[in-house]
Motif scaffolding. Structure first.
Motif, PDB file in Angstrom:
ATOM      1  N   TRP A 110     -33.399 -11.555   2.480  1.00 40.21           N
ATOM      2  CA  TRP A 110     -32.158 -10.898   2.898  1.00 40.21           C
ATOM      3  C   TRP A 110     -32.471  -9.640   3.699  1.00 40.21           C
ATOM      4  O   TRP A 110     -31.876  -9.400   4.753  1.00 40.21           O
ATOM      5  CB  TRP A 110     -31.317 -10.552   1.677  1.00 40.21           C
ATOM      6  CG  TRP A 110     -30.634 -11.723   1.041  1.00 40.21           C
ATOM      7  CD1 TRP A 110     -30.498 -12.984   1.551  1.00 40.21           C
ATOM      8  CD2 TRP A 110     -30.010 -11.757  -0.243  1.00 40.21           C
ATOM      9  NE1 TRP A 110     -29.819 -13.800   0.681  1.00 40.21           N
ATOM     10  CE2 TRP A 110     -29.500 -13.077  -0.433  1.00 40.21           C
ATOM     11  CE3 TRP A 110     -29.810 -10.805  -1.252  1.00 40.21           C
ATOM     12  CZ2 TRP A 110     -28.813 -13.449  -1.589  1.00 40.21           C
ATOM     13  CZ3 TRP A 110     -29.130 -11.185  -2.408  1.00 40.21           C
ATOM     14  CH2 TRP A 110     -28.641 -12.491  -2.571  1.00 40.21           C
ATOM     15  N   PHE A 111     -33.407  -8.859   3.201  1.00 38.39           N
ATOM     16  CA  PHE A 111     -33.786  -7.642   3.927  1.00 38.39           C
ATOM     17  C   PHE A 111     -34.521  -7.964   5.212  1.00 38.39           C
ATOM     18  O   PHE A 111     -34.348  -7.288   6.230  1.00 38.39           O
ATOM     19  CB  PHE A 111     -34.640  -6.745   3.019  1.00 38.39           C
ATOM     20  CG  PHE A 111     -33.850  -5.917   2.063  1.00 38.39           C
ATOM     21  CD1 PHE A 111     -33.356  -6.459   0.892  1.00 38.39           C
ATOM     22  CD2 PHE A 111     -33.578  -4.583   2.343  1.00 38.39           C
ATOM     23  CE1 PHE A 111     -32.616  -5.708  -0.006  1.00 38.39           C
ATOM     24  CE2 PHE A 111     -32.834  -3.823   1.468  1.00 38.39           C
ATOM     25  CZ  PHE A 111     -32.352  -4.383   0.288  1.00 38.39           C
ATOM     26  N   PHE A 112     -35.349  -8.997   5.175  1.00 39.94           N
ATOM     27  CA  PHE A 112     -36.060  -9.409   6.378  1.00 39.94           C
ATOM     28  C   PHE A 112     -35.082  -9.845   7.461  1.00 39.94           C
ATOM     29  O   PHE A 112     -35.224  -9.493   8.642  1.00 39.94           O
ATOM     30  CB  PHE A 112     -37.028 -10.541   6.028  1.00 39.94           C
ATOM     31  CG  PHE A 112     -37.819 -11.061   7.199  1.00 39.94           C
ATOM     32  CD1 PHE A 112     -38.290 -10.212   8.185  1.00 39.94           C
ATOM     33  CD2 PHE A 112     -38.107 -12.412   7.308  1.00 39.94           C
ATOM     34  CE1 PHE A 112     -39.016 -10.690   9.269  1.00 39.94           C
ATOM     35  CE2 PHE A 112     -38.826 -12.909   8.382  1.00 39.94           C
ATOM     36  CZ  PHE A 112     -39.288 -12.051   9.357  1.00 39.94           C
ATOM     37  N   ALA A 113     -34.058 -10.618   7.068  1.00 38.43           N
ATOM     38  CA  ALA A 113     -33.055 -11.066   8.028  1.00 38.43           C
ATOM     39  C   ALA A 113     -32.294  -9.880   8.621  1.00 38.43           C
ATOM     40  O   ALA A 113     -32.000  -9.853   9.828  1.00 38.43           O
ATOM     41  CB  ALA A 113     -32.084 -12.041   7.365  1.00 38.43           C
ATOM     42  N   ALA A 158     -36.154  -1.328  -8.518  1.00 39.53           N
ATOM     43  CA  ALA A 158     -36.884  -0.358  -7.696  1.00 39.53           C
ATOM     44  C   ALA A 158     -38.096  -1.016  -7.044  1.00 39.53           C
ATOM     45  O   ALA A 158     -38.366  -0.814  -5.855  1.00 39.53           O
ATOM     46  CB  ALA A 158     -37.323   0.828  -8.554  1.00 39.53           C
ATOM     47  N   TRP A 159     -38.814  -1.844  -7.826  1.00 40.22           N
ATOM     48  CA  TRP A 159     -39.938  -2.568  -7.259  1.00 40.22           C
ATOM     49  C   TRP A 159     -39.482  -3.547  -6.182  1.00 40.22           C
ATOM     50  O   TRP A 159     -40.161  -3.742  -5.170  1.00 40.22           O
ATOM     51  CB  TRP A 159     -40.703  -3.326  -8.344  1.00 40.22           C
ATOM     52  CG  TRP A 159     -41.645  -2.482  -9.131  1.00 40.22           C
ATOM     53  CD1 TRP A 159     -41.579  -2.182 -10.463  1.00 40.22           C
ATOM     54  CD2 TRP A 159     -42.811  -1.800  -8.633  1.00 40.22           C
ATOM     55  NE1 TRP A 159     -42.611  -1.364 -10.822  1.00 40.22           N
ATOM     56  CE2 TRP A 159     -43.393  -1.119  -9.722  1.00 40.22           C
ATOM     57  CE3 TRP A 159     -43.411  -1.708  -7.388  1.00 40.22           C
ATOM     58  CZ2 TRP A 159     -44.546  -0.352  -9.590  1.00 40.22           C
ATOM     59  CZ3 TRP A 159     -44.550  -0.946  -7.251  1.00 40.22           C
ATOM     60  CH2 TRP A 159     -45.117  -0.278  -8.335  1.00 40.22           C
ATOM     61  N   MET A 160     -38.324  -4.170  -6.420  1.00 41.71           N
ATOM     62  CA  MET A 160     -37.772  -5.075  -5.414  1.00 41.71           C
ATOM     63  C   MET A 160     -37.467  -4.321  -4.123  1.00 41.71           C
ATOM     64  O   MET A 160     -37.707  -4.824  -3.017  1.00 41.71           O
ATOM     65  CB  MET A 160     -36.509  -5.746  -5.944  1.00 41.71           C
ATOM     66  CG  MET A 160     -35.867  -6.734  -4.969  1.00 41.71           C
ATOM     67  SD  MET A 160     -36.889  -8.190  -4.624  1.00 41.71           S
ATOM     68  CE  MET A 160     -36.532  -9.161  -6.093  1.00 41.71           C
ATOM     69  N   GLY A 161     -36.947  -3.099  -4.260  1.00 41.08           N
ATOM     70  CA  GLY A 161     -36.688  -2.281  -3.078  1.00 41.08           C
ATOM     71  C   GLY A 161     -37.963  -1.970  -2.320  1.00 41.08           C
ATOM     72  O   GLY A 161     -38.005  -2.029  -1.083  1.00 41.08           O
TER      73      GLY A 161
END
Length: 289
Positions: free
Chosen positions: A46-49, A212-215
Motif C-alpha cells: 500500500w505504501f509502495f503504491a 511502529a515496526w510496520m511503519g
C-alpha cells in the motif's frame, strides 16, 4: 554530470540501497514471525503504491502518462510476479533465516543469464554457461544434497530467485516499448491490487509496537526504491550492479547479530562460488555491450 562521472556516487547509493533493503528484510522477518505474511506484504505494498503514484504525479503528463502502455498484460504480470516473489522470500526468512535465504537467493543473476536466451533471444556464450554451471555448483555446496538430511525449506528461496529472475527478464522485455516510469508505476499498482485481493482475507490485529515496526518497514521500502532510482540515474547499471551483492553481507550480519543465526562453512563457501560466478557474468555482459 554524465553517468560516467558519477560512478563513485552511484556505488555509494547502491551500498545504501542494499543496506536499507537488508534492514527491510530483517523487519519483514520479525513481523512475519508474528503475523501472516500476506498481510505484512499487503500493507507494505500500500505504501509502495502510494510512493509510485507520487513519483508518477511529479513526472510530465502525470499518472495517466505513467500508466499508458501498449502491453498491459505483460506489465500486470510483472507486478503480480514481483508481489508473489516478495511473499515467497519473506516466507523463506521465517523458515530458514536471513543468512541461508539470501545465500540461496544469490543465484538469481545466474538464472537471469541462463534464461536470457530462451526468453529474450540473447546469445549466451560458452564462458557465461561455464560461469552459470559453476554458480550452481555453489548452490549445491549450500544445499549439501546427499551429505546430510536435505532441508526442503531450502527450496523456498530458490523459487523466489527464479521468480525474481523472471521478473527481471520481463522488465527488460517490457523496456523495449515502455519507459522506466511506466514499468515502475505498473510494478507498484499491480502489486498493491494483487496483495489487497489476497491479504485482506488474512488481516490480524497488531500491537502498537508492531505497527511502529510496520511503519519503519514501509519507510525503508520507499527509501530503498528511491535510492535505487537515484543510483541508476547517476551511474551506469553495469558499473554499480556488482555492489548489489552487499545486500547479502548486510543481511547476514543482521541475521547473526540480531536473530542469533550462524553461518555454516558450506554456506560461506557456496556463497563465494555463487558471487564469483555472478560477478563474472555481469562483467561478460558489460564487455559484450
Amino acid at each position: 554530470m554524465t553517468q560516467s562521472n558519477n560512478i563513485r556516487l552511484g556505488v555509494t547509493l547502491m551500498m545504501l540501497t542494499t543496506f536499507v533493503f537488508a534492514l527491510q528484510d530483517g523487519i519483514s522477518r520479525h513481523l512475519a514471525e508474528a503475523y501472516n505474511v500476506y498481510m505484512v506484504v499487503m500493507v507494505r505494498y500500500w505504501f509502495f503504491a502510494a510512493f509510485v503514484v507520487a513519483i508518477a504525479y511529479r513526472q510530465s503528463g502525470g499518472v495517466r502518462a505513467a500508466a499508458r502502455t501498449r502491453q498491459p498484460v505483460l506489465q500486470a504480470c510483472r507486478g503480480i510476479l514481483l508481489a508473489l516473489e516478495v511473499c515467497v522470500m519473506v516466507t523463506g526468512f521465517t523458515l530458514l533465516g536471513l543468512v541461508e535465504s539470501h545465500a540461496a537467493f544469490a543465484c538469481y543473476p545466474l538464472l537471469v543469464a541462463a534464461l536470457s536466451g530462451p526468453i529474450l533471444g540473447e546469445t549466451v556464450g560458452w564462458r557465461r554457461w561455464v560461469a552459470i554451471a559453476i554458480g550452481f555448483v555453489g548452490v549445491l555446496i549450500i544445499l549439501q544434497p546427499g551429505v546430510s538430511v536435505f532441508n526442503p525449506y531450502a527450496v523456498v528461496p530458490l523459487v523466489a530467485a527464479l521468480m525474481f529472475a523472471l521478473y527481471g527478464l520481463l522488465t527488460r522485455y517490457a523496456a523495449r516499448q515502455d519507459s522506466t516510469a511506466t514499468s515502475f508505476f505498473w510494478t507498484g499498482a499491480a502489486g498493491a491490487i494483487t496483495m489487497s485481493l489476497i491479504g485482506v482475507w488474512f488481516w490480524e490485529a497488531m500491537t502498537g509496537s508492531d505497527w511502529a515496526w510496520m511503519g519503519v518497514l514501509c519507510v525503508t521500502g520507499v527509501a530503498g526504491h528511491w535510492l535505487l532510482i537515484r543510483c541508476y540515474e547517476v551511474a551506469e547499471a553495469s558499473a554499480v550492479q556488482p555492489f548489489a551483492y552487499f545486500q547479502l553481507v548486510f543481511a547476514a550480519a543482521l541475521g547473526v547479530t540480531v536473530f542469533g543465526e550462524t553461518i555454516r562453512p558450506n554456506v560461506a563457501l557456496g556463497v563465494l562460488v555463487i558471487v564469483g560466478a555472478g560477478l563474472f557474468t555481469l562483467w561478460r555482459e558489460r564487455q559484450k555491450r
